[in-house]
Design an enzyme around this catalytic site. Structure first.
Site, PDB file in Angstrom:
ATOM      1  CD  GLU B  60      -1.971  -2.288   1.491  1.00 38.83           C
ATOM      2  OE1 GLU B  60      -0.595  -2.877   1.668  1.00 38.83           O
ATOM      3  OE2 GLU B  60      -2.726  -3.292   1.142  1.00 38.83           O
ATOM      4  CG  HIS B 129     -10.637  -6.951   8.157  1.00 38.64           C
ATOM      5  ND1 HIS B 129      -9.859  -7.518   8.687  1.00 38.64           N
ATOM      6  CD2 HIS B 129     -10.437  -6.897   6.788  1.00 38.64           C
ATOM      7  CE1 HIS B 129      -8.899  -8.133   7.929  1.00 38.64           C
ATOM      8  NE2 HIS B 129      -9.346  -7.920   6.817  1.00 38.64           N
TER       9      HIS B 129
END
Ligand SMILES: Cc1ncc(C[n+]2csc(CCOP(=O)(O)OP(=O)(O)O)c2C)c(N)n1
Ligand SMILES: [Mg+2]
Lengths: 373, 328
Positions: B60, B129
């Site tokens: 990322e 998450h």
């Protein structure tokens, strides 16, 4: 044997290295006088690492660096007065005094900045090289970073992509053997940074960073390789900083003897000796160059000294680009000189022909793996 | 007007903008041959090829920084975050580079880039998450932050974001992608920085954004049955906040409830309260209420997960509180 280098090139390199040395010495003084504040990382000792590559590249190749960033733009032709003004936080600096010593940006000379987060500029350089490939330009991007930055995730993440996508980017690790006060060997499992390129199937080489001609040759060769579409190159320039990490660092973590020994490899007298030995110039030439540069740097300090601080309404500029707003062109703004500014093809003019992951190749790989698509 | 799912609206925006401007490319994990983890990029690889729809490694920080670099020299990248939870690894590049380039360069550089992906709770995924992280980004000067709730806004705001010359951080939602709504075809561009009154009312203003919008509308409908007229103001953009729209609505209804999926401390809602109390204090008939996610990490167990998030009953209770109709 006659030198393969022209007298002009050699003297130009000398002039630039001497300019950086002199500029940095004067910057150090200004810091001591309290006119420069914050962090100020000098380049003294590392001049060859900036000057060889600057001469080897095309003026329109992109370049960027970490916070030890006074040398590279000076080598590319930035205005010394405006760099000094930036260091002193004046409105006439390249970034209007908003960036300071760690953030020199001179887009006119394709110098895309000094960055203060260790390793933070490494992915940016790959992106600039990505843009060049995307637009089918043969431009190369050169990115400097320190030995300690090679332990950042950004380094590894970026090398992987740069190699996989064959991006035209040259990474120069300026291995001055320390990250602040920590010797690189104390924190690195593989202190020879160039070896890490092999993990990404990428070209990696050590270079004598105390020799401007070696740096010049290495980058000339690497640039050719990049321009031919062969992919990125990692060069490890073995160098040494003669001063502390920043002006605030007395550098007690290394011995006087070590510094003295390294100073014997000073790249500036080394080039001078070479030129003299080749019989291309003698003392008088060097003396006049040095006088000329000293005057230029004095002038730079004077310019910065006499420049005003940025106006307070500058606070509200340069955070968000308003619609229709133009980019600021520093030398135009400060010195009233017309400058060339990067121009990019519009979205309709641009034709992207690059196939980053050719379909046939992907399908062949799938077949081999037993996948049916 | 055709009905589209939120994900299809985004897909349309991407396809139209990529057609319009070859400088636009999409990069992210699984965006190409897999057609997107949430199928937002369905079909785009076939249409635009592998240099413009790029399957990135799981790096990322790396691919975000690479794209910031590309934006510095004139490309207009769209960076897809598989979810914003993972983009925490890329935050350095967004905050320390993208948001500061114009400043550090003294106005020499611009960074036209969009960072987008789902935020908020995904549904039975536990704490790593399930986070609404928009408040983090709303904090930073140099960024624009958007969080559209409806398919139409998703399309129009993504188009505006891609055309914007600044870094734009866009929060979508795993649980928004399948929501359907009418979406104008073609040139539908929703300006950034403008909130939208999605339901007009006179008794109280509910201020919200992203997925919470649907709970607010549900609450408004319930309350209407009791004769309470609720105005729902969808902020849509969290930076810059549309102060004018916030104040106009609160001056009309004299009461406000702010509904936010994220945590209470330093949430975006706290800043909305600040705007109201400092600029519309005299217009208020009651203290402003906030409904937020509970100040705990999200659990996997269904009952715990549900209890952690705002919902219509919690919103209804807050509305009644500002109307002094508690227990009514
Ligand atoms: C991410 C990050 N961590 C820590 C620092 C503080 N810091 C500034 S320079 C430096 C050492 C870096 O050394 P190196 O990369 O070898 O570059 P050099 O200073 O030797 O040129 C550190 C730790 C920082 N600026 N950024
Ligand atoms: Mg170092």
């Amino acid at each position: 044997m006659a030198s393969p280098y022209s007298k002009e090139l050699l003297l130009d390199m000398y002039r630039k290295m001497y300019l950086i040395r002199r500029f940095e010495e004067r910057a150090g003084q200004q810091y001591t006088l309290g006119k420069i504040a914050g962090f100020c990382h000098l380049y003294i000792g590392q001049e060859a690492v900036a000057v060889g590559p600057a001469e080897a590249l095309r003026p329109d190749d992109y370049m960027l660096s970490a916070y030890r960033d006074h040398g590279q733009p000076l080598a590319r032709g930035s205005d010394a007065g405006m760099v000094m003004a930036e260091l002193m936080g004046r409105g006439t600096g390249y970034s209007k005094g908003k960036g300071g010593s760690m953030h020199i940006f001179d887009i006119e000379h394709h110098f895309y900045g000094g960055y203060g987060i260790v390793g933070g500029q490494i992915p940016l350089a790959a992106g600039m090289a990505f843009a060049s490939r995307y637009r089918n330009e043969d431009r190369v991007t050169l990115c400097y970073f320190g030995d300690a930055a090679a332990n950042q995730g950004s380094f590894h993440e970026t090398l992987n992509m740069a190699s996989k996508w064959k991006l035209p980017v040259i990474y120069i690790c300026e291995n001055n053997r320390y990250g602040m006060g920590t010797a690189i060997s104390r924190t690195s499992a593989v202190p020879e940074i160039y070896k890490r390129a092999s993990a990404y199937d990428m070209r990696g080489e050590p270079v004598d960073g105390m020799d401007v001609l070696t740096m010049y040759e290495a980058v000339k060769d690497a640039a050719e390789y990049c321009r031919a579409g062969k992919g990125p190159v990692l060069l490890e320039a073995n160098t040494y900083r003669f001063r502390g990490h920043s002006m605030a660092d007395p550098a007690t973590y290394r011995t006087k003897q070590e510094v003295e020994a390294e100073r014997k490899g000073d790249p500036i007298p080394k080039l001078r000796a070479y030129i003299q030995k080749q019989g291309l110039a003698q003392d008088d030439v060097f003396e006049s160059i040095e006088e000329e540069i000293k005057a230029r740097v004095d002038q730079a300090v004077k310019f910065a000294d006499e420049s005003p601080e940025p106006s307070l309404d500058e606070l509200w500029r340069d955070t968000i680009v308003e619609e229709g707003e133009e980019d600021v062109r520093p030398r135009e703004r400060v010195l009233g000189q017309k400058v060339n500014w990067p121009k990019y093809p519009s979205g309709q003019e641009l034709k992207v022909t690059w196939d980053l992951e050719p379909r046939e190749q992907a399908e062949a790989a799938d077949k081999k793996a037993g996948l049916i698509r | 007007m055709p009905e589209l799912m939120y994900r299809e609206a985004l897909n349309q925006a991407l396809a139209e903008e990529m057609e319009r401007d070859a400088n636009v490319y999409l990069i992210g994990e699984e965006v190409g041959r897999y057609n997107g983890a949430f199928k937002v990029s369905q079909g785009l690889l076939d249409k635009f090829g592998s240099a413009r729809i790029i399957d990135a490694p799981i790096a990322e920080l790396g691919f975000t920084g690479l794209s910031v670099g590309a934006a510095m020299v004139g490309l207009r990248p769209v960076v897809e975050m598989m979810t914003w939870n993972f983009a925490i690894l890329a935050m350095d590049q967004i905050v320390n580079n993208a948001a500061k380039l114009r400043h550090m360069s003294g106005g020499q550089l611009r960074c036209p880039i969009v960072f987008r992906g789902p935020g908020g709770a995904g549904g039975r995924l536990s704490s790593q998450h399930s986070q609404a992280l928009e408040a983090n980004y709303a904090h930073f000067p140099g960024l624009k932050v958007i969080a559209p709730a409806t398919p139409a806004d998703a399309k129009g705001m993504l188009k505006a974001a891609i055309r914007d010359d600044n870094p734009v951080v866009m929060f979508e939602g795993e649980r928004l992608y399948a929501i359907k709504g009418e979406v104008p075809e073609g040139e539908h561009v929703v300006p950034l920085g403008k909130a939208d009154v999605k339901r007009e009312g006179t008794d109280v203003t509910i201020i919200t954004w992203s997925r919470m919008y649907y709970f607010c509308m549900q609450a408004a409908e319930e309350l209407a049955k009791e004769g309470i007229s609720v105005e729902v103001l969808d902020l849509r953009t969290l930076r810059p906040l549309d102060e004018e729209a916030i104040l106009a609505s609160v001056r009309k209804t004299n009461r406000a409830v702010i509904v936010e999926e994220g945590w209470v401390l330093a949430g975006v809602g706290a800043s909305v309260v600040d705007i109201i109390q400092s600029k519309a204090f005299d217009d208020l008939d009651a203290p402003v209420e906030r409904v937020t996610g509970l100040d705990v990490n999200m659990s996997y167990a269904a009952n715990l997960e549900n209890a952690t998030q705002p919902d219509a009953p919690k919103i209804i209770a807050a509305v009644k509180k500002v109307l002094y109709r508690e227990g009514a």
